[in-house]
Every structure is written in C-alpha cells, then in structure tokens.
Design a protein around this motif. Structure first.
Motif, PDB file in Angstrom:
ATOM      1  N   LEU A 195       0.855  -1.188   0.000  1.00  0.00           N
ATOM      2  CA  LEU A 195       0.000   0.000   0.000  1.00  0.00           C
ATOM      3  C   LEU A 195       0.888   1.233   0.000  1.00  0.00           C
ATOM      4  O   LEU A 195       2.024   1.181   0.478  1.00  0.00           O
ATOM      5  N   TYR A 196       0.376   2.338  -0.516  1.00  0.00           N
ATOM      6  CA  TYR A 196       1.142   3.578  -0.496  1.00  0.00           C
ATOM      7  C   TYR A 196       1.172   4.120   0.924  1.00  0.00           C
ATOM      8  O   TYR A 196       0.115   4.450   1.494  1.00  0.00           O
ATOM      9  N   PRO A 197       2.353   4.256   1.534  1.00  0.00           N
ATOM     10  CA  PRO A 197       2.442   4.620   2.958  1.00  0.00           C
ATOM     11  C   PRO A 197       1.814   5.967   3.298  1.00  0.00           C
ATOM     12  O   PRO A 197       1.327   6.165   4.409  1.00  0.00           O
ATOM     13  N   SER A 198       1.828   6.910   2.365  1.00  0.00           N
ATOM     14  CA  SER A 198       1.336   8.253   2.673  1.00  0.00           C
ATOM     15  C   SER A 198      -0.172   8.396   2.486  1.00  0.00           C
ATOM     16  O   SER A 198      -0.754   9.422   2.847  1.00  0.00           O
ATOM     17  N   MET A 199      -0.826   7.390   1.903  1.00  0.00           N
ATOM     18  CA  MET A 199      -2.267   7.474   1.683  1.00  0.00           C
ATOM     19  C   MET A 199      -3.026   7.315   2.997  1.00  0.00           C
ATOM     20  O   MET A 199      -2.634   6.540   3.869  1.00  0.00           O
ATOM     21  N   ARG A 241      -6.137   7.945   9.298  1.00  0.00           N
ATOM     22  CA  ARG A 241      -4.701   7.715   9.474  1.00  0.00           C
ATOM     23  C   ARG A 241      -4.046   7.321   8.161  1.00  0.00           C
ATOM     24  O   ARG A 241      -4.643   6.646   7.309  1.00  0.00           O
ATOM     25  N   GLN A 242      -2.796   7.714   8.019  1.00  0.00           N
ATOM     26  CA  GLN A 242      -2.011   7.244   6.883  1.00  0.00           C
ATOM     27  C   GLN A 242      -1.625   5.779   7.107  1.00  0.00           C
ATOM     28  O   GLN A 242      -1.535   5.309   8.242  1.00  0.00           O
ATOM     29  N   LEU A 250      -0.367   2.866  10.705  1.00  0.00           N
ATOM     30  CA  LEU A 250      -1.128   1.703  11.140  1.00  0.00           C
ATOM     31  C   LEU A 250      -0.201   0.586  11.601  1.00  0.00           C
ATOM     32  O   LEU A 250       0.942   0.468  11.140  1.00  0.00           O
ATOM     33  N   SER A 251      -0.700  -0.255  12.491  1.00  0.00           N
ATOM     34  CA  SER A 251       0.016  -1.485  12.828  1.00  0.00           C
ATOM     35  C   SER A 251      -0.012  -2.409  11.619  1.00  0.00           C
ATOM     36  O   SER A 251      -0.800  -2.223  10.676  1.00  0.00           O
ATOM     37  N   LYS A 252       0.827  -3.429  11.650  1.00  0.00           N
ATOM     38  CA  LYS A 252       0.882  -4.372  10.529  1.00  0.00           C
ATOM     39  C   LYS A 252      -0.464  -5.042  10.315  1.00  0.00           C
ATOM     40  O   LYS A 252      -0.948  -5.161   9.187  1.00  0.00           O
ATOM     41  N   GLY A 253      -1.095  -5.457  11.413  1.00  0.00           N
ATOM     42  CA  GLY A 253      -2.389  -6.125  11.292  1.00  0.00           C
ATOM     43  C   GLY A 253      -3.456  -5.201  10.733  1.00  0.00           C
ATOM     44  O   GLY A 253      -4.288  -5.607   9.906  1.00  0.00           O
ATOM     45  N   MET A 254      -3.446  -3.940  11.172  1.00  0.00           N
ATOM     46  CA  MET A 254      -4.421  -2.978  10.665  1.00  0.00           C
ATOM     47  C   MET A 254      -4.187  -2.703   9.181  1.00  0.00           C
ATOM     48  O   MET A 254      -5.148  -2.613   8.394  1.00  0.00           O
TER      49      MET A 254
END
Length: 326
Positions: free
Chosen positions: A100-104, A143-144, A148-152
């Motif tokens: 996923l794009y980290p900044s989205m 949240r970007q 998020l946590s890995k699971g989220m």
C-alpha cells in the motif's frame, strides 16, 4: 476427477454451479514443473482452501486461475469465463506480497483499490469509510497507512480487495503475519462473505484455518494435487479411533478387541471396526469388562494431510509456520 470417464466433478454433496473449474493445469519455470496437472472444482458460494507448504505450487495455481499468468497446458474457467481477465472486475484478489502507499489515508487506499476495479472514487471513499467502521477500524479512517500497525494495514488491504463487492475473492496466504486476534477477525470476515453468497478461495500452510472454515479443500504438494474434495472426505481417509477405558484389565472380553488394539496408560486405542461399535459394546458388556468410558474420535485434517501428502510435506508445513528449517 472420475478416472473412468475423465470427467471433473465438484464436491458430490454440493450441487451449486461452479465458480472455478480447472483441469490439467501445468506451469513450467526454467525446466521445472511448478504446477503439474492440477484439477479444481469450486462451487459458487463455497469457502475453499488450497493447502500445502511453501513452494508446493499454491501461488502459481492461483495466479493461473486469475489470468495473471497463463498455463502451459490445461483448461480453466472462472465465473463462467474461459479468460479470467474478462471477469476481473468481479474478482477480489489479495496477493501474498502486500503493498500500500504509505502516505495514503486508510480510506483513500481502499477507494484507490476500488477504482482499479471500476468503482468511482467518491463511491469508493464512502464504502471505504463504511467498511472500516464495520470491521472495527473506524478510529483509523483518517490515518495514513504508515501510521497503522501491521495487522491494521493488512486489514485495510483486504477491505480494498472487497470494496468493489466481488463475487469471487481469492486470498493468497491471508493469515500470514497476523496475530491470533486478527486471524480470528479474518475468519469471521470470510464466513460473512460466504453467508452473502461470495465464493472465497484461499491458500494456506496452516491446516487449522482450513479445518475451521472450508467446505472443500485441495491438497497440493510438489505441484500435484493428490486430493481435492470435501474436508470430511479427507478426514475419512483415516478410520475413526476408539478410546476405551475399562475397570478390569483382563478377562474374556479382551478377545473382543481388535488385534491391533494398543494400551496406553489406562486406555485402549484401536480403529473403529468395520462392523461398527454395537457388536463390540455387546461383547464388552457380556464379558464384564466394566466400561468406564468409551469414545469415538474422528481423525483431524492434519492427520488426513499426513496420510495423503506424506510426512515430508507435513514437516514442511510446520516449518513454514514456525520459520524453522524443515
């Protein structure tokens, strides 16, 4: 497959139309057959698992079914189409490699994935927010991804796989990297999809998930499928075991036990006789064995996997789960 006629059948107890049908799929890489003649029949609305260790050919099989790669040999039909690309907008796919794009923002990531499947961005944003609320992530909507946590983050990517409301959902090792709580949430989500008529097919090297979720499974090892069918059919490959505890240790009743009965501590263990339990019970009572307890224990899917795929494949499955060498 019926070896006499060459016809491929779905699970006999299920009469629904097929969401996926594949026959004789073969894929070769650098002279090695990664997939060697795979047959699958997945009914509409089923939860179907593909079980096998890493390197068995699970991901390659899924990618052929999705049309990401073409088979060198064989036939496939997905949602009625011979070319899976023609029905791509009706399919949701979660690859093993997450990204996923980290900044989205979270809901924007879901909307973006929906847009790739033809969902207008405004609709995707609305659905993204609703999906996150429904699955306990309402607090993280803005949240970007990097926050998020890995699971989220994995849950957000899964929701992006579902935002276009697909009829078929394909998940490649979806439980990998999730803790026990998030694994439970994912199992509930998969059951919910099936309840709404969505077909779900997922690959895994953790047998417990398939045993809890699946109507049907395919066991794949070394690129081949030694078994494809209902979970109960796989378990029936191993006779049910009887566990018997008696008050008396000896007497004429002992002659009623099968020749392969073995004693472990206070209990006798042996396969359920073909004649059933009633004649044995009668002989034990007539012989005054003094029955303290008697139970019939059906084989689990793990034992069935070992019997079908072999000890080496089972060891590889455990190694995949623990990260230890096989």
């Amino acid at each position: 497959m019926d070896m006499a006629t060459g016809e491929l059948h779905a699970d006999p107890a299920l009469t629904r139309d097929l969401a996926i049908e594949a026959r004789g799929l073969v894929k070769t890489f650098d002279g090695t057959r990664a997939v060697d003649g795979v047959d699958l029949a997945v009914p509409e609305g089923a939860i179907y698992g593909i079980l096998g260790p890493n390197g068995a050919g699970k991901t390659t099989t899924l990618r052929m079914l999705l049309g990401i790669i073409d088979p060198d040999e064989g036939y496939r039909r997905v949602l009625g189409a011979a070319n899976p690309q023609h029905v791509a907008r009706r399919i949701g796919y979660l690859p093993e490699e997450r990204g996923l794009y980290p900044s989205m923002k979270s809901y924007e990531a879901i909307a973006f994935m929906g847009a790739l499947r033809g969902v207008p961005l405004a609709v995707g944003r609305s659905r993204g927010r609703a999906l996150m609320q429904e699955h306990g992530l309402g607090h993280a909507v803005e949240r970007q991804i990097r926050q998020l946590s890995k699971g989220m983050a994995q849950t957000v990517q899964l929701l992006g796989t579902l935002v276009h409301e697909p009829k078929l959902v394909v998940l490649d090792e979806p439980f990998s990297g999730l803790d026990a709580i998030n694994q439970g949430h994912l199992e509930d989500l998969i059951r919910g999809l099936a309840d709404r008529g969505t077909t779900v097919i997922f690959s895994t090297h953790v047998i417990a998930h398939a045993e809890r979720l699946c109507e049907g499974i395919a066991i794949i090892a070394g690129g081949k499928v030694p078994f494809a069918g209902r979970v109960d059919e796989a378990r029936d490959r191993i006779p049910a075991q009887v566990r018997l505890e008696t008050r008396k240790r000896g007497g004429p009743w002992r002659a009623a036990l099968p020749h392969d009965a073995r004693r472990v501590g206070d209990f006798w263990y042996f396969p359920l006789p073909e004649s059933g339990i009633e004649p044995l019970l009668r002989a034990l009572i007539d012989g005054d064995a003094g029955i303290l307890s008697l139970s019939i224990e059906r084989a689990g899917l793990h034992d069935a996997f070992v019997a079908i795929a072999g000890e080496a494949a089972a060891r590889d499955m455990v190694a995949n789960r623990t990260g230890e060498p096989a």
